[in-house]
Design a protein around this motif. Sequence first.
Motif, PDB file in Angstrom:
ATOM      1  N   ARG A 136       0.833  -1.207   0.000  1.00  0.00           N
ATOM      2  CA  ARG A 136       0.000   0.000   0.000  1.00  0.00           C
ATOM      3  C   ARG A 136       0.868   1.258   0.000  1.00  0.00           C
ATOM      4  O   ARG A 136       0.579   2.221  -0.714  1.00  0.00           O
ATOM      5  CB  ARG A 136      -0.922   0.007   1.215  1.00  0.00           C
ATOM      6  CG  ARG A 136      -2.030  -1.018   1.123  1.00  0.00           C
ATOM      7  CD  ARG A 136      -2.903  -1.012   2.343  1.00  0.00           C
ATOM      8  NE  ARG A 136      -3.599   0.261   2.457  1.00  0.00           N
ATOM      9  CZ  ARG A 136      -4.018   0.769   3.602  1.00  0.00           C
ATOM     10  NH1 ARG A 136      -3.802   0.129   4.740  1.00  0.00           N
ATOM     11  NH2 ARG A 136      -4.667   1.910   3.626  1.00  0.00           N
ATOM     12  N   ILE A 143      -5.078   0.321  -4.425  1.00  0.00           N
ATOM     13  CA  ILE A 143      -4.718   0.693  -3.053  1.00  0.00           C
ATOM     14  C   ILE A 143      -5.897   0.456  -2.117  1.00  0.00           C
ATOM     15  O   ILE A 143      -5.741  -0.105  -1.027  1.00  0.00           O
ATOM     16  CB  ILE A 143      -4.262   2.169  -2.973  1.00  0.00           C
ATOM     17  CG1 ILE A 143      -2.958   2.382  -3.740  1.00  0.00           C
ATOM     18  CG2 ILE A 143      -4.099   2.600  -1.515  1.00  0.00           C
ATOM     19  CD1 ILE A 143      -2.602   3.848  -3.947  1.00  0.00           C
ATOM     20  N   ASP A 144      -7.076   0.873  -2.544  1.00  0.00           N
ATOM     21  CA  ASP A 144      -8.273   0.665  -1.724  1.00  0.00           C
ATOM     22  C   ASP A 144      -8.529  -0.824  -1.501  1.00  0.00           C
ATOM     23  O   ASP A 144      -8.860  -1.250  -0.396  1.00  0.00           O
ATOM     24  CB  ASP A 144      -9.500   1.307  -2.374  1.00  0.00           C
ATOM     25  CG  ASP A 144      -9.462   2.824  -2.351  1.00  0.00           C
ATOM     26  OD1 ASP A 144      -8.666   3.412  -1.574  1.00  0.00           O
ATOM     27  OD2 ASP A 144     -10.232   3.441  -3.119  1.00  0.00           O
ATOM     28  N   TRP A 145      -8.358  -1.624  -2.554  1.00  0.00           N
ATOM     29  CA  TRP A 145      -8.587  -3.063  -2.437  1.00  0.00           C
ATOM     30  C   TRP A 145      -7.564  -3.701  -1.498  1.00  0.00           C
ATOM     31  O   TRP A 145      -7.924  -4.513  -0.631  1.00  0.00           O
ATOM     32  CB  TRP A 145      -8.548  -3.722  -3.817  1.00  0.00           C
ATOM     33  CG  TRP A 145      -8.736  -5.196  -3.748  1.00  0.00           C
ATOM     34  CD1 TRP A 145      -9.912  -5.875  -3.570  1.00  0.00           C
ATOM     35  CD2 TRP A 145      -7.708  -6.185  -3.827  1.00  0.00           C
ATOM     36  NE1 TRP A 145      -9.667  -7.230  -3.535  1.00  0.00           N
ATOM     37  CE2 TRP A 145      -8.331  -7.446  -3.692  1.00  0.00           C
ATOM     38  CE3 TRP A 145      -6.331  -6.132  -3.999  1.00  0.00           C
ATOM     39  CZ2 TRP A 145      -7.614  -8.637  -3.721  1.00  0.00           C
ATOM     40  CZ3 TRP A 145      -5.618  -7.315  -4.028  1.00  0.00           C
ATOM     41  CH2 TRP A 145      -6.255  -8.552  -3.897  1.00  0.00           C
ATOM     42  N   ARG A 190      -5.157   3.693  -7.646  1.00  0.00           N
ATOM     43  CA  ARG A 190      -5.835   4.092  -6.398  1.00  0.00           C
ATOM     44  C   ARG A 190      -6.913   3.084  -6.022  1.00  0.00           C
ATOM     45  O   ARG A 190      -7.130   2.810  -4.832  1.00  0.00           O
ATOM     46  CB  ARG A 190      -6.383   5.504  -6.529  1.00  0.00           C
ATOM     47  CG  ARG A 190      -5.250   6.527  -6.528  1.00  0.00           C
ATOM     48  CD  ARG A 190      -5.722   7.945  -6.383  1.00  0.00           C
ATOM     49  NE  ARG A 190      -4.557   8.817  -6.309  1.00  0.00           N
ATOM     50  CZ  ARG A 190      -4.374   9.882  -7.066  1.00  0.00           C
ATOM     51  NH1 ARG A 190      -5.305  10.248  -7.925  1.00  0.00           N
ATOM     52  NH2 ARG A 190      -3.286  10.597  -6.934  1.00  0.00           N
ATOM     53  N   ASP A 191      -7.593   2.529  -7.018  1.00  0.00           N
ATOM     54  CA  ASP A 191      -8.566   1.463  -6.740  1.00  0.00           C
ATOM     55  C   ASP A 191      -7.864   0.234  -6.158  1.00  0.00           C
ATOM     56  O   ASP A 191      -8.387  -0.418  -5.244  1.00  0.00           O
ATOM     57  CB  ASP A 191      -9.331   1.068  -8.011  1.00  0.00           C
ATOM     58  CG  ASP A 191     -10.314   2.130  -8.466  1.00  0.00           C
ATOM     59  OD1 ASP A 191     -10.667   3.033  -7.664  1.00  0.00           O
ATOM     60  OD2 ASP A 191     -10.730   2.072  -9.644  1.00  0.00           O
ATOM     61  N   GLY A 201      -6.055  -2.241   0.855  1.00  0.00           N
ATOM     62  CA  GLY A 201      -6.458  -1.779   2.179  1.00  0.00           C
ATOM     63  C   GLY A 201      -7.574  -2.637   2.758  1.00  0.00           C
ATOM     64  O   GLY A 201      -7.580  -2.952   3.956  1.00  0.00           O
ATOM     65  N   PHE A 202      -8.528  -3.043   1.919  1.00  0.00           N
ATOM     66  CA  PHE A 202      -9.600  -3.940   2.349  1.00  0.00           C
ATOM     67  C   PHE A 202      -9.027  -5.281   2.784  1.00  0.00           C
ATOM     68  O   PHE A 202      -9.412  -5.825   3.827  1.00  0.00           O
ATOM     69  CB  PHE A 202     -10.611  -4.129   1.214  1.00  0.00           C
ATOM     70  CG  PHE A 202     -11.617  -5.210   1.479  1.00  0.00           C
ATOM     71  CD1 PHE A 202     -12.700  -4.988   2.307  1.00  0.00           C
ATOM     72  CD2 PHE A 202     -11.473  -6.459   0.883  1.00  0.00           C
ATOM     73  CE1 PHE A 202     -13.631  -5.994   2.558  1.00  0.00           C
ATOM     74  CE2 PHE A 202     -12.393  -7.473   1.123  1.00  0.00           C
ATOM     75  CZ  PHE A 202     -13.484  -7.235   1.964  1.00  0.00           C
ATOM     76  N   HIS A 260       0.802   4.002  -2.884  1.00  0.00           N
ATOM     77  CA  HIS A 260       0.379   5.347  -2.491  1.00  0.00           C
ATOM     78  C   HIS A 260       1.420   6.394  -2.895  1.00  0.00           C
ATOM     79  O   HIS A 260       1.074   7.452  -3.433  1.00  0.00           O
ATOM     80  CB  HIS A 260       0.111   5.400  -0.990  1.00  0.00           C
ATOM     81  CG  HIS A 260      -0.295   6.745  -0.508  1.00  0.00           C
ATOM     82  ND1 HIS A 260      -1.546   7.270  -0.746  1.00  0.00           N
ATOM     83  CD2 HIS A 260       0.385   7.690   0.170  1.00  0.00           C
ATOM     84  CE1 HIS A 260      -1.618   8.479  -0.234  1.00  0.00           C
ATOM     85  NE2 HIS A 260      -0.461   8.756   0.332  1.00  0.00           N
ATOM     86  N   THR A 308       1.356   6.852  -6.734  1.00  0.00           N
ATOM     87  CA  THR A 308       0.208   7.602  -7.265  1.00  0.00           C
ATOM     88  C   THR A 308       0.240   9.056  -6.837  1.00  0.00           C
ATOM     89  O   THR A 308      -0.386   9.895  -7.471  1.00  0.00           O
ATOM     90  CB  THR A 308      -1.133   6.976  -6.825  1.00  0.00           C
ATOM     91  OG1 THR A 308      -1.212   6.961  -5.402  1.00  0.00           O
ATOM     92  CG2 THR A 308      -1.292   5.585  -7.397  1.00  0.00           C
TER      93      THR A 308
END
Length: 172
Positions: free
Chosen positions: A122, A152-154, A149-150, A156-157, A126, A129
């Motif tokens: 991540r 990164i969010d995934w 960024r998508d 993070g999940f 991060h 980006t």
Amino acid sequence: MRSWQAVGDGASCSMLAEEADMLATLGRQVLGLHRAVIDRTAIDSDPVMARLYPDAYEDAADAAEFRRLASGDIAYARMQSMTRMVVDLESAIPTEVDGDVVQLEVDAEGADAWLRALGEVRLVLHVRTGQDRTELPDGVTDDDIAQLRDVIDWVGFVQATLLEALDGRMQQ
């Protein structure tokens, strides 16, 4: 991907083979950054390296001496965590069939390694980006950045649900 669930002293989850392959690929790329530190070929001016291996001291000479003495050991320890995640993923990915669901299970030690490795993935994404566009390779578009960024969010999940599963295990 489905949320991690507590299992014994570790956790388990399922994800699509494509998700597991993408995460293993990202892990291998971060492994390359740590190898560069050990091989002393890392680019110190790279913003990612500055975040992964920040100065330990304000004084430049002290920071350089610390980096010379400790960064190899730090990189080696980080490579162990990242390797654990990559090997777990690669051993679970089917070799022939696309679209299969991958089942992962990690023990307590593996879960700790995964948490550290996911955090590094991540961080690297991060920083990339958020870099100035002039620092990125030619051809990187705004759509590419949005897709990262998508991701990164995934990631993070993945990390958050693993932490929640472990937290739930500790409170039982």
